[in-house]
Scaffold this active site. Sequence first.
Site, mmCIF file in Angstrom:
data_model
loop_
_atom_site.group_PDB
_atom_site.id
_atom_site.type_symbol
_atom_site.label_atom_id
_atom_site.label_comp_id
_atom_site.label_asym_id
_atom_site.label_seq_id
_atom_site.Cartn_x
_atom_site.Cartn_y
_atom_site.Cartn_z
ATOM 1 N N GLY A 173 -7.543 -4.346 42.837
ATOM 2 C CA GLY A 173 -7.052 -5.452 43.335
ATOM 3 C C GLY A 173 -6.229 -6.222 42.412
ATOM 4 O O GLY A 173 -5.085 -6.821 42.602
ATOM 5 N N GLY A 174 -6.878 -6.620 41.040
ATOM 6 C CA GLY A 174 -6.590 -7.483 40.189
ATOM 7 C C GLY A 174 -5.914 -6.786 38.967
ATOM 8 O O GLY A 174 -5.463 -7.319 37.936
ATOM 9 N N ALA B 196 -10.964 -6.832 49.811
ATOM 10 C CA ALA B 196 -10.648 -6.371 48.349
ATOM 11 C C ALA B 196 -11.616 -7.673 47.758
ATOM 12 O O ALA B 196 -11.163 -8.382 46.730
ATOM 13 C CB ALA B 196 -9.098 -6.881 48.178
ATOM 14 N N ILE C 42 -6.804 -16.801 46.677
ATOM 15 C CA ILE C 42 -6.379 -15.687 46.940
ATOM 16 C C ILE C 42 -6.018 -15.771 48.541
ATOM 17 O O ILE C 42 -4.857 -15.343 48.927
ATOM 18 C CB ILE C 42 -7.277 -14.316 46.764
ATOM 19 C CG1 ILE C 42 -7.498 -14.170 45.311
ATOM 20 C CG2 ILE C 42 -6.576 -13.084 47.440
ATOM 21 C CD1 ILE C 42 -8.466 -13.132 44.999
ATOM 22 N N HIS D 228 -11.240 -0.546 43.132
ATOM 23 C CA HIS D 228 -11.600 -2.055 42.604
ATOM 24 C C HIS D 228 -10.254 -2.286 41.612
ATOM 25 O O HIS D 228 -10.697 -2.747 40.457
ATOM 26 C CB HIS D 228 -12.803 -2.006 41.844
ATOM 27 C CG HIS D 228 -13.235 -3.640 41.776
ATOM 28 N ND1 HIS D 228 -14.576 -4.027 41.943
ATOM 29 C CD2 HIS D 228 -12.495 -4.628 41.716
ATOM 30 C CE1 HIS D 228 -14.727 -5.358 41.709
ATOM 31 N NE2 HIS D 228 -13.251 -5.859 41.669
ATOM 32 N N ASP E 152 -11.347 -1.790 48.682
ATOM 33 C CA ASP E 152 -11.242 -1.937 47.335
ATOM 34 C C ASP E 152 -12.462 -1.979 46.425
ATOM 35 O O ASP E 152 -12.439 -1.625 45.351
ATOM 36 C CB ASP E 152 -10.006 -2.905 46.803
ATOM 37 C CG ASP E 152 -9.762 -3.031 45.301
ATOM 38 O OD1 ASP E 152 -9.355 -1.839 44.845
ATOM 39 O OD2 ASP E 152 -9.994 -4.026 44.640
ATOM 40 N N GLU F 183 -20.455 0.818 42.990
ATOM 41 C CA GLU F 183 -19.227 1.277 42.152
ATOM 42 C C GLU F 183 -19.424 2.262 41.127
ATOM 43 O O GLU F 183 -20.314 1.832 40.335
ATOM 44 C CB GLU F 183 -18.179 0.241 42.032
ATOM 45 C CG GLU F 183 -17.906 -0.554 43.065
ATOM 46 C CD GLU F 183 -16.996 -1.889 42.725
ATOM 47 O OE1 GLU F 183 -16.355 -2.026 41.682
ATOM 48 O OE2 GLU F 183 -16.628 -2.383 43.900
ATOM 49 N N ASP G 278 -12.918 -20.380 56.996
ATOM 50 C CA ASP G 278 -13.408 -20.777 55.687
ATOM 51 C C ASP G 278 -14.614 -21.887 56.191
ATOM 52 O O ASP G 278 -14.871 -22.542 56.993
ATOM 53 C CB ASP G 278 -12.621 -21.356 54.932
ATOM 54 C CG ASP G 278 -12.892 -21.283 53.194
ATOM 55 O OD1 ASP G 278 -12.218 -20.773 52.402
ATOM 56 O OD2 ASP G 278 -13.919 -22.232 53.030
HETATM 57 N N1 LIG Z 1 -10.553 -6.829 44.368
HETATM 58 C C1 LIG Z 1 -10.404 -7.369 43.025
HETATM 59 O O1 LIG Z 1 -9.726 -6.815 41.997
HETATM 60 C C2 LIG Z 1 -10.610 -8.910 43.103
HETATM 61 C C3 LIG Z 1 -11.580 -9.384 43.795
HETATM 62 N N2 LIG Z 1 -11.724 -10.714 43.746
HETATM 63 C C4 LIG Z 1 -12.736 -11.230 44.571
HETATM 64 O O2 LIG Z 1 -12.133 -12.163 45.573
HETATM 65 C C5 LIG Z 1 -12.939 -13.287 45.828
HETATM 66 C C6 LIG Z 1 -12.334 -14.462 46.080
HETATM 67 O O3 LIG Z 1 -11.430 -15.117 44.916
HETATM 68 P P1 LIG Z 1 -10.653 -16.481 45.131
HETATM 69 O O4 LIG Z 1 -9.847 -16.612 46.311
HETATM 70 O O5 LIG Z 1 -9.885 -16.511 43.818
HETATM 71 O O6 LIG Z 1 -11.835 -17.307 45.108
HETATM 72 P P2 LIG Z 1 -12.109 -18.765 45.806
HETATM 73 O O7 LIG Z 1 -13.223 -19.203 45.268
HETATM 74 O O8 LIG Z 1 -10.679 -19.397 45.379
HETATM 75 O O9 LIG Z 1 -12.025 -18.709 47.497
HETATM 76 C C7 LIG Z 1 -12.994 -18.341 48.181
HETATM 77 C C8 LIG Z 1 -12.900 -19.145 49.497
HETATM 78 O O10 LIG Z 1 -14.203 -18.353 50.005
HETATM 79 C C9 LIG Z 1 -14.806 -19.559 50.917
HETATM 80 N N3 LIG Z 1 -16.039 -19.058 51.152
HETATM 81 C C10 LIG Z 1 -17.218 -19.069 50.421
HETATM 82 N N4 LIG Z 1 -18.218 -18.798 51.191
HETATM 83 C C11 LIG Z 1 -17.785 -18.503 52.659
HETATM 84 C C12 LIG Z 1 -18.289 -18.037 53.618
HETATM 85 N N5 LIG Z 1 -19.520 -17.733 53.701
HETATM 86 N N6 LIG Z 1 -17.557 -17.738 54.794
HETATM 87 C C13 LIG Z 1 -16.159 -18.117 54.700
HETATM 88 N N7 LIG Z 1 -15.541 -18.478 53.496
HETATM 89 C C14 LIG Z 1 -16.382 -18.541 52.521
HETATM 90 C C15 LIG Z 1 -14.736 -20.852 49.854
HETATM 91 O O11 LIG Z 1 -14.925 -21.981 50.569
HETATM 92 C C16 LIG Z 1 -13.257 -20.594 49.284
HETATM 93 O O12 LIG Z 1 -12.261 -21.160 50.080
HETATM 94 C C17 LIG Z 1 -13.618 -13.606 44.186
HETATM 95 O O13 LIG Z 1 -14.682 -14.235 44.212
HETATM 96 C C18 LIG Z 1 -13.659 -12.254 43.766
HETATM 97 O O14 LIG Z 1 -15.200 -11.778 44.214
HETATM 98 C C19 LIG Z 1 -10.991 -11.545 42.943
HETATM 99 C C20 LIG Z 1 -10.073 -11.039 42.262
HETATM 100 C C21 LIG Z 1 -9.636 -9.486 42.016
HETATM 101 O O1 LIG Z 2 -10.471 -6.653 36.761
HETATM 102 C C1 LIG Z 2 -11.845 -6.446 37.265
HETATM 103 O O2 LIG Z 2 -12.414 -5.525 36.742
HETATM 104 C C2 LIG Z 2 -12.457 -7.211 38.285
HETATM 105 C C3 LIG Z 2 -11.306 -7.969 39.149
HETATM 106 C C4 LIG Z 2 -12.174 -8.671 39.941
HETATM 107 O O3 LIG Z 2 -12.928 -8.301 40.914
HETATM 108 C C5 LIG Z 2 -12.215 -10.081 39.898
HETATM 109 O O4 LIG Z 2 -11.331 -10.857 38.995
HETATM 110 O O5 LIG Z 2 -13.246 -11.075 40.565
#
Ligand SMILES: NC(=O)C1=CN([C@@H]2O[C@H](COP(=O)(O)OP(=O)(O)OC[C@H]3O[C@@H](n4cnc5c(N)ncnc54)[C@H](O)[C@@H]3O)[C@@H](O)[C@H]2O)C=CC1
Ligand SMILES: O=C(O)CCC(=O)C(=O)O
Length: 416
Positions: A294-295, A238, A162, A292, A264, A269, A181
């Site tokens: 975002g996705g 988010a 993301i 919540h 978000d 929640e 990161d």
């Molecule tokens: N609001 C929503 O609806 C959504 C929320 N999310 C959340 O977003 C998060 C991230 O998603 P992606 O980018 O796909 O994950 P990802 O795993 O591709 O990227 C996460 C990044 O965070 C870094 N990271 C880990 N610990 C860290 C720290 N202490 N300090 C700095 N960087 C750190 C990792 O090295 C990695 O590059 C998911 O784990 C999920 O919790 C994801 C999709 C939808």
């Molecule tokens: O769609 C959802 O319920 C959660 C999305 C999300 O936070 C995730 O994909 O990690």
Amino acid sequence: MAKTSLDKSKIKILLLEGIHQSAVDNLLNAGYTNIETLSTSLSEDELVEKIRDVHFIGLRSRTQLTERVFAAAERLTAVGCFCIGTNQVDLNAALERGIPVFNAPYSNTRSVAELVLAEAIMLLRGIPEKSTRAHQGGWLKSAKNAHEARGKTLGIIGYGSIGAQLSVLAESLGFDVLYYDVITKLAMGNARQVGSLEELLARADVVSLHVPDVPSTRWMIGRDQLALMKQTAIFINASRGTVVDIEALAEVLESGKLLGAAIDVFPVEPKGTNEEFVSPLRGKDNVILTPHIGGSTLEAQENIGIEVSEKLITYSDNGTTITSVNFPEVALPAHPDKHRLLHIHENVPGVMSEINKVLGDEGINISAQYLQTNSGVGYVVIDVDKAYGPKALEALKRVNHTLRLRVLYSESNFEA
Ligand SMILES: NC(=O)C1=CN([C@@H]2O[C@H](COP(=O)(O)OP(=O)(O)OC[C@H]3O[C@@H](n4cnc5c(N)ncnc54)[C@H](O)[C@@H]3O)[C@@H](O)[C@H]2O)C=CC1
Ligand SMILES: O=C(O)CCC(=O)C(=O)O
């Protein structure tokens, strides 16, 4: 106790939290007809009751699969998280029982990045406050505290799928992008990685969090970190509600620091649409609060439904565990002319030699064998001629440290 697989028509699938119809269609097309869908999540007590006869469960971010739930899940074969985050599932409890967990690591990436970018622009212009006033009959026509995105610095914390996607979109609008990161990441475009969280917080005009919920990110943004931010910065989260001390954020906003925030995800929640959302951020007109989502776009949800259901189907049909988040990954060719035995065991010395010994003692010839282990479990897949299948199953049941045993490509009268 070792567990064996069932005839496909008897496999019970429970899909929670309004998982997209694309998942149901996919499962039906693959021959899985015993599907129950619910639009909500379930409480722990409800899950403990409901999960007893469930073989596959699908959920999103609200359903907590705890140790207690897994202990009650006598027949559970695999878990599908129809989202990116898997923090709602006790992955070790699943692993210890030989249950792989799958997710959709990329399908909603774009949706989150687009929302964050839109929120950054809205907050840079003070739109939430101006819109609220207009709804109330007011007319806040002013350029005060209203800025273009062009030339502003976006600071991204967590440069994964993301964060990196957001970086590309933001640069195309003229943002300068910095990111922090814990690992060195290849920069997209002209973005630059900074050496510390503190540096990023001090330099960014807009800060956006994109880290997973892991021990190192728990409450990583609190009073001390918010104090480092510019007086007129914007703060967006988010990622997960456990990353930010929400009380501290509310106090900082109350004090007049920060131009605005968009949140978000929250430490607590509501479980469903009827439960009240409680937050110290409610009522602040420079804060965008979203439930919540975002996705939550139709595009993302449809793709997630397809992706995760395919992973469950592939595991159920032929044992492949590629992309599982907690399980040894094995990519398997289909051998429907054989009997395939999936043996999941504790990863302790001697299990493989015992497996080969019990099969050898029975005179069973192995056609193919695939093994992968991780620190918790070993996963061995053994293909044998159909004539040997029932004997091989009985032999493998005797192996010490067996967690789970399934049979594929078999006639139902041979399966236990
Ligand atoms: N609001 C929503 O609806 C959504 C929320 N999310 C959340 O977003 C998060 C991230 O998603 P992606 O980018 O796909 O994950 P990802 O795993 O591709 O990227 C996460 C990044 O965070 C870094 N990271 C880990 N610990 C860290 C720290 N202490 N300090 C700095 N960087 C750190 C990792 O090295 C990695 O590059 C998911 O784990 C999920 O919790 C994801 C999709 C939808
Ligand atoms: O769609 C959802 O319920 C959660 C999305 C999300 O936070 C995730 O994909 O990690």
